[in-house]
Design an enzyme around this catalytic site. Sequence first.
Site, PDB file in Angstrom:
ATOM      1  N   ASP A  29       0.847  -0.887  -0.073  1.00 39.66           N
ATOM      2  CA  ASP A  29       0.057  -0.110  -0.023  1.00 39.66           C
ATOM      3  C   ASP A  29       0.982   1.164  -0.021  1.00 39.66           C
ATOM      4  O   ASP A  29       2.041   1.175   0.690  1.00 39.66           O
ATOM      5  CB  ASP A  29      -1.028  -0.073   1.293  1.00 39.66           C
ATOM      6  CG  ASP A  29      -2.186   0.999   1.142  1.00 39.66           C
ATOM      7  OD1 ASP A  29      -2.419   1.470  -0.038  1.00 39.66           O
ATOM      8  OD2 ASP A  29      -2.789   1.285   2.143  1.00 39.66           O
ATOM      9  N   ASN A  31       1.323   3.428  -2.794  1.00 38.07           N
ATOM     10  CA  ASN A  31       2.050   3.899  -4.107  1.00 38.07           C
ATOM     11  C   ASN A  31       1.372   5.416  -4.426  1.00 38.07           C
ATOM     12  O   ASN A  31       2.322   6.222  -4.640  1.00 38.07           O
ATOM     13  CB  ASN A  31       1.610   3.190  -5.182  1.00 38.07           C
ATOM     14  CG  ASN A  31       2.102   1.685  -5.156  1.00 38.07           C
ATOM     15  OD1 ASN A  31       2.973   1.572  -4.383  1.00 38.07           O
ATOM     16  ND2 ASN A  31       1.678   0.729  -6.054  1.00 38.07           N
ATOM     17  N   GLY A  32       0.080   5.434  -3.994  1.00 39.81           N
ATOM     18  CA  GLY A  32      -0.206   7.062  -4.693  1.00 39.81           C
ATOM     19  C   GLY A  32       0.282   8.037  -3.613  1.00 39.81           C
ATOM     20  O   GLY A  32       0.744   9.235  -4.161  1.00 39.81           O
ATOM     21  N   TRP A  34       3.224   7.954  -1.998  1.00 41.60           N
ATOM     22  CA  TRP A  34       4.397   8.034  -2.043  1.00 41.60           C
ATOM     23  C   TRP A  34       4.575   8.940  -3.237  1.00 41.60           C
ATOM     24  O   TRP A  34       5.487   9.971  -3.569  1.00 41.60           O
ATOM     25  CB  TRP A  34       5.048   6.722  -2.708  1.00 41.60           C
ATOM     26  CG  TRP A  34       6.517   6.807  -2.942  1.00 41.60           C
ATOM     27  CD1 TRP A  34       7.549   6.683  -2.296  1.00 41.60           C
ATOM     28  CD2 TRP A  34       7.083   6.867  -4.419  1.00 41.60           C
ATOM     29  NE1 TRP A  34       8.873   6.679  -2.760  1.00 41.60           N
ATOM     30  CE2 TRP A  34       8.493   7.035  -4.183  1.00 41.60           C
ATOM     31  CE3 TRP A  34       6.555   7.137  -5.714  1.00 41.60           C
ATOM     32  CZ2 TRP A  34       9.375   6.953  -5.436  1.00 41.60           C
ATOM     33  CZ3 TRP A  34       7.429   7.181  -6.684  1.00 41.60           C
ATOM     34  CH2 TRP A  34       8.696   7.218  -6.627  1.00 41.60           C
ATOM     35  N   HIS A  46       2.742   3.719  -8.771  1.00 38.01           N
ATOM     36  CA  HIS A  46       2.564   2.394  -9.274  1.00 38.01           C
ATOM     37  C   HIS A  46       3.753   1.833 -10.062  1.00 38.01           C
ATOM     38  O   HIS A  46       4.249   0.667  -9.826  1.00 38.01           O
ATOM     39  CB  HIS A  46       1.140   2.063  -9.866  1.00 38.01           C
ATOM     40  CG  HIS A  46      -0.064   2.754  -9.197  1.00 38.01           C
ATOM     41  ND1 HIS A  46      -0.270   2.074  -8.278  1.00 38.01           N
ATOM     42  CD2 HIS A  46      -0.928   3.529  -9.535  1.00 38.01           C
ATOM     43  CE1 HIS A  46      -1.329   2.647  -7.596  1.00 38.01           C
ATOM     44  NE2 HIS A  46      -1.927   3.433  -8.649  1.00 38.01           N
ATOM     45  N   LEU A 143      11.415 -20.437  -4.044  1.00 37.45           N
ATOM     46  CA  LEU A 143      10.295 -19.760  -3.623  1.00 37.45           C
ATOM     47  C   LEU A 143       9.046 -19.611  -4.235  1.00 37.45           C
ATOM     48  O   LEU A 143       9.155 -19.728  -5.874  1.00 37.45           O
ATOM     49  CB  LEU A 143      10.838 -18.151  -3.735  1.00 37.45           C
ATOM     50  CG  LEU A 143       9.865 -17.344  -3.285  1.00 37.45           C
ATOM     51  CD1 LEU A 143       9.772 -17.055  -1.762  1.00 37.45           C
ATOM     52  CD2 LEU A 143      10.036 -15.785  -3.654  1.00 37.45           C
ATOM     53  N   LEU A 204      -6.972  -5.072   6.811  1.00 37.60           N
ATOM     54  CA  LEU A 204      -6.812  -6.335   5.854  1.00 37.60           C
ATOM     55  C   LEU A 204      -6.917  -6.093   4.441  1.00 37.60           C
ATOM     56  O   LEU A 204      -6.584  -6.397   3.606  1.00 37.60           O
ATOM     57  CB  LEU A 204      -7.507  -7.562   6.323  1.00 37.60           C
ATOM     58  CG  LEU A 204      -7.001  -8.384   7.452  1.00 37.60           C
ATOM     59  CD1 LEU A 204      -7.974  -9.529   7.773  1.00 37.60           C
ATOM     60  CD2 LEU A 204      -5.617  -8.849   6.726  1.00 37.60           C
TER      61      LEU A 204
HETATM   62  C1  IPE Z   1      -5.176  -3.011  -0.761  1.00 35.45           C
HETATM   63  O1  IPE Z   1      -4.959  -1.656  -0.810  1.00 35.45           O
HETATM   64  C2  IPE Z   1      -5.185  -3.450  -2.063  1.00 35.45           C
HETATM   65  C3  IPE Z   1      -4.043  -3.627  -2.631  1.00 35.45           C
HETATM   66  C4  IPE Z   1      -2.771  -3.346  -2.022  1.00 35.45           C
HETATM   67  C5  IPE Z   1      -3.803  -4.384  -3.768  1.00 35.45           C
HETATM   68  P1  IPE Z   1      -6.045  -0.359  -0.916  1.00 35.45           P
HETATM   69  O2  IPE Z   1      -5.242   0.878  -0.882  1.00 35.45           O
HETATM   70  O3  IPE Z   1      -6.770  -0.739  -2.177  1.00 35.45           O
HETATM   71  O4  IPE Z   1      -6.820  -0.701   0.367  1.00 35.45           O
HETATM   72  P2  IPE Z   1      -7.868   0.291   0.967  1.00 35.45           P
HETATM   73  O5  IPE Z   1      -8.753   0.920   0.093  1.00 35.45           O
HETATM   74  O6  IPE Z   1      -6.963   1.487   1.916  1.00 35.45           O
HETATM   75  O7  IPE Z   1      -8.465  -0.465   1.939  1.00 35.45           O
HETATM   76  C1  IPE Z   2      -1.372   0.547  -3.407  1.00 38.02           C
HETATM   77  O1  IPE Z   2      -1.078   1.900  -3.209  1.00 38.02           O
HETATM   78  C2  IPE Z   2      -1.330  -0.351  -4.995  1.00 38.02           C
HETATM   79  C3  IPE Z   2      -2.721  -0.682  -5.155  1.00 38.02           C
HETATM   80  C4  IPE Z   2      -3.745  -0.607  -4.275  1.00 38.02           C
HETATM   81  C5  IPE Z   2      -3.067  -1.240  -6.414  1.00 38.02           C
HETATM   82  P1  IPE Z   2      -2.361   2.990  -3.389  1.00 38.02           P
HETATM   83  O2  IPE Z   2      -2.644   3.185  -4.894  1.00 38.02           O
HETATM   84  O3  IPE Z   2      -3.434   2.233  -2.599  1.00 38.02           O
HETATM   85  O4  IPE Z   2      -1.851   4.187  -2.824  1.00 38.02           O
HETATM   86  P2  IPE Z   2      -2.530   4.927  -1.733  1.00 38.02           P
HETATM   87  O5  IPE Z   2      -3.038   4.054  -0.598  1.00 38.02           O
HETATM   88  O6  IPE Z   2      -3.653   5.724  -2.352  1.00 38.02           O
HETATM   89  O7  IPE Z   2      -1.372   5.632  -1.179  1.00 38.02           O
HETATM   90 MG    MG Z   3      -4.040   2.464  -0.780  1.00 37.08          MG
END
Ligand code: IPE
Ligand code: IPE
Ligand code: MG
Length: 250
Positions: A29, A31-32, A34, A46, A143, A204
């Site tokens: 979690d 990426n956005g 960051w 991403h 692995l 989760l």
């Molecule tokens: C969980 O992250 C899903 C993945 C890492 C693929 P999200 O960012 O989608 O989850 P929520 O929305 O915070 O629960």
């Molecule tokens: C996790 O990063 C990647 C996926 C869920 C695919 P996010 O895209 O959820 O990033 P945030 O949580 O918005 O920072």
């Molecule tokens: Mg997220």
Amino acid sequence: MREAAASTTSELRAEVASAVPRHVAVIMDGNGRWAESKGLARTEGHRQGEATLAEVVRAADGLGIGWFTAYGFSTENWSRPPTEVNFILGLHKNIFARRLEMHRNNVRIRCIGRPVSGTSRLPRRILREMEESVELTKANTGLTFTLAFDYGAREELLYATRKLLEAHRREGTEIDERSFARCLYDPEMPPVDLLVRTSGEQRLSNFLLWQSVGAPFYVTPTYWPDFGGAELEAAITWWRRSPGAPASNT
Ligand code: IPE
Ligand code: IPE
Ligand code: MG
């Protein structure tokens, strides 16, 4: 006599100090956030996240972890803007494009999620890459890297329930925990020993509900793109001290 006992104890300590969880699962979690923290578009997060995943798979392999499962795309993630969804799906194609390197390293690639049930909404070209990766590496003995792709734990539990009910009707299969576990997306997947989530949220998010039931949950504030081998080792050091892990029993 005393010396023998001492050496056994130190051998035991060394064994505990080098113990690794059999199955590590990661909710990648942040990426956005960051990207936003650097003034970049979310897609850049991403992109970097995909490179991080490749590095962490290498690190997990190097540490002797048997199973490494990464949450790549959830059933809920379809509700994101279509351009972001397409971008993420394209990146998963890159993960599978790394299959030759993983194959050379004896890594076995697997997938869990709707593709297993044949109901995936993923583009055909990505499903093909995924199937080729699984097929190419299926006899490898190192692995096991599993990508949870178009995955939701609730859907997995419904899938297993339907499958088990069918077996119960046809062959009178007993309905118990063992038979239920055999109906999950990957019946061979062992329970999760260490669950990791990056970027600070303690949720989760519909990941591995059945398999993670007793797993210690390691949450780090680090955004996924900044995660790496050193952080994975820090998580494992933390795990060694958690209830149920080897060091907590000495
Ligand atoms: C969980 O992250 C899903 C993945 C890492 C693929 P999200 O960012 O989608 O989850 P929520 O929305 O915070 O629960
Ligand atoms: C996790 O990063 C990647 C996926 C869920 C695919 P996010 O895209 O959820 O990033 P945030 O949580 O918005 O920072
Ligand atoms: Mg997220």
